[in-house]
Design a protein around this motif. Structure first.
Motif, PDB file in Angstrom:
ATOM      1  N   ARG A 150       0.814  -1.217   0.000  1.00 51.73           N
ATOM      2  CA  ARG A 150       0.000   0.000   0.000  1.00 51.73           C
ATOM      3  C   ARG A 150       0.847   1.268   0.000  1.00 51.73           C
ATOM      4  O   ARG A 150       0.648   2.149  -0.829  1.00 51.73           O
ATOM      5  N   SER A 151       1.777   1.371   0.930  1.00 49.23           N
ATOM      6  CA  SER A 151       2.568   2.600   1.028  1.00 49.23           C
ATOM      7  C   SER A 151       3.759   2.607   0.073  1.00 49.23           C
ATOM      8  O   SER A 151       4.337   3.654  -0.199  1.00 49.23           O
ATOM      9  N   LYS A 152       4.157   1.418  -0.413  1.00 49.97           N
ATOM     10  CA  LYS A 152       5.338   1.245  -1.269  1.00 49.97           C
ATOM     11  C   LYS A 152       6.636   1.549  -0.534  1.00 49.97           C
ATOM     12  O   LYS A 152       7.684   1.713  -1.143  1.00 49.97           O
ATOM     13  N   ASP A 153       6.577   1.614   0.791  1.00 53.20           N
ATOM     14  CA  ASP A 153       7.769   1.857   1.587  1.00 53.20           C
ATOM     15  C   ASP A 153       8.446   0.525   1.914  1.00 53.20           C
ATOM     16  O   ASP A 153       7.834  -0.537   1.827  1.00 53.20           O
ATOM     17  N   SER A 210      -3.013 -11.619  14.929  1.00 48.70           N
ATOM     18  CA  SER A 210      -3.136 -10.165  15.072  1.00 48.70           C
ATOM     19  C   SER A 210      -2.449  -9.450  13.914  1.00 48.70           C
ATOM     20  O   SER A 210      -3.040  -8.626  13.237  1.00 48.70           O
ATOM     21  N   ARG A 211      -1.191  -9.745  13.682  1.00 53.96           N
ATOM     22  CA  ARG A 211      -0.401  -9.158  12.607  1.00 53.96           C
ATOM     23  C   ARG A 211      -0.337  -7.646  12.748  1.00 53.96           C
ATOM     24  O   ARG A 211      -0.782  -7.071  13.721  1.00 53.96           O
ATOM     25  N   GLN A 212       0.261  -6.972  11.742  1.00 53.29           N
ATOM     26  CA  GLN A 212       0.407  -5.519  11.827  1.00 53.29           C
ATOM     27  C   GLN A 212      -0.405  -4.797  10.758  1.00 53.29           C
ATOM     28  O   GLN A 212      -0.294  -3.587  10.599  1.00 53.29           O
ATOM     29  N   LEU A 213      -1.218  -5.514  10.014  1.00 55.91           N
ATOM     30  CA  LEU A 213      -2.015  -4.892   8.955  1.00 55.91           C
ATOM     31  C   LEU A 213      -3.399  -4.555   9.490  1.00 55.91           C
ATOM     32  O   LEU A 213      -4.107  -5.410   9.986  1.00 55.91           O
ATOM     33  N   TRP A 214      -3.797  -3.313   9.363  1.00 60.78           N
ATOM     34  CA  TRP A 214      -5.081  -2.910   9.936  1.00 60.78           C
ATOM     35  C   TRP A 214      -6.252  -3.590   9.243  1.00 60.78           C
ATOM     36  O   TRP A 214      -7.347  -3.668   9.797  1.00 60.78           O
ATOM     37  N   TRP A 215      -6.054  -4.094   8.011  1.00 58.25           N
ATOM     38  CA  TRP A 215      -7.144  -4.767   7.308  1.00 58.25           C
ATOM     39  C   TRP A 215      -7.080  -6.287   7.500  1.00 58.25           C
ATOM     40  O   TRP A 215      -7.739  -7.041   6.803  1.00 58.25           O
TER      41      TRP A 215
END
Length: 226
Positions: A150-153, A210-215
């Motif tokens: 998403r952010s491409k970072d 849980s992971r770190q992805l809000w979706w």
């Protein structure tokens, strides 16, 4: 890939390591070598000294991670910021030091580099190592770089609190279901995949939900206070 040296205690000279993320050396807690590598056998059990904070860094042997033919054959270990180093940290009971804030800057464990964005810190750490005479050289190194969809970072591995589902009990039940006796409840067709079934379930890990992805997955969690 950047090569730099760590001074070794007891006037044993220095040990040169190679890394693609030199800024993470601020969180190094070990240097790993292969147990059969003759170049480093005299350093087994010795300690290097961190050039910026004086931390004593053990030189350990790890045949699982270290490839003597890659880089210098000595690997800096940052358990809090690399998945492979994390496993080394678990195997050798190393210290886990997180050096990043959630917005990608160096935190209080970075000493003089605190507050710098991670890629600015990369340049600053390199310059500081040059001033100390510890910088060696840079080499071109092809590698896979993880990019956020998403952010491409560039994705930065970090330790975060997680919620897990324990899978060992379920794994054992699934293994027992294909037992090779009268207790077998499940038959796998074709039969040769039974070995694959057992291989996966005997090495099963707990499932991070849980992971770190809000979706990602929503977890039904409640806190009860008495």
């Amino acid at each position: 890939m950047t090569l730099f040296a760590y001074p070794v205690e007891e006037d044993l000279g220095e040990i040169v390591v190679a890394t693609t993320r030199i800024e993470t050396m601020l969180g190094d807690t070990a240097i790993a070598v292969h147990p059969d590598d003759e170049r480093y056998k005299h350093l087994h059990g010795k300690h290097a000294i961190h050039p910026f904070n004086g931390r004593r860094i053990p030189i350990i042997s790890d045949e699982i991670l270290v490839d003597p033919e890659f880089g210098t054959g000595a690997v800096k270990i940052t358990p809090a910021h690399d998945p492979n180093d994390f496993m080394v940290g678990k195997r050798h009971n190393l210290e886990f030091i997180n050096i990043f804030t959630d917005d990608g800057k160096i935190n209080q464990y970075g000493g003089a580099f605190e507050g710098m964005p991670r890629f600015r810190a990369r340049e600053a750490v390199t310059d500081a190592l040059k001033k100390k005479g510890l910088f060696k050289e840079t080499k071109t190194n092809e590698m896979c770089l993880r990019i956020c969809s998403r952010s491409k970072d560039v994705v930065e591995p970090m330790i975060k609190p997680q919620r897990y589902i324990k899978c060992s009990d379920m794994g054992n039940e699934a293994l027992n279901a294909v037992a090779d006796d009268e207790n077998r409840k499940l038959e796998i067709i074709p039969r040769q995949y039974t070995a694959e079934w057992k291989r996966w379930l005997r090495n099963i890990s707990d499932w991070c939900v849980s992971r770190q992805l809000w979706w990602s997955h929503r977890v039904l969690a409640r806190y009860v206070v008495f």
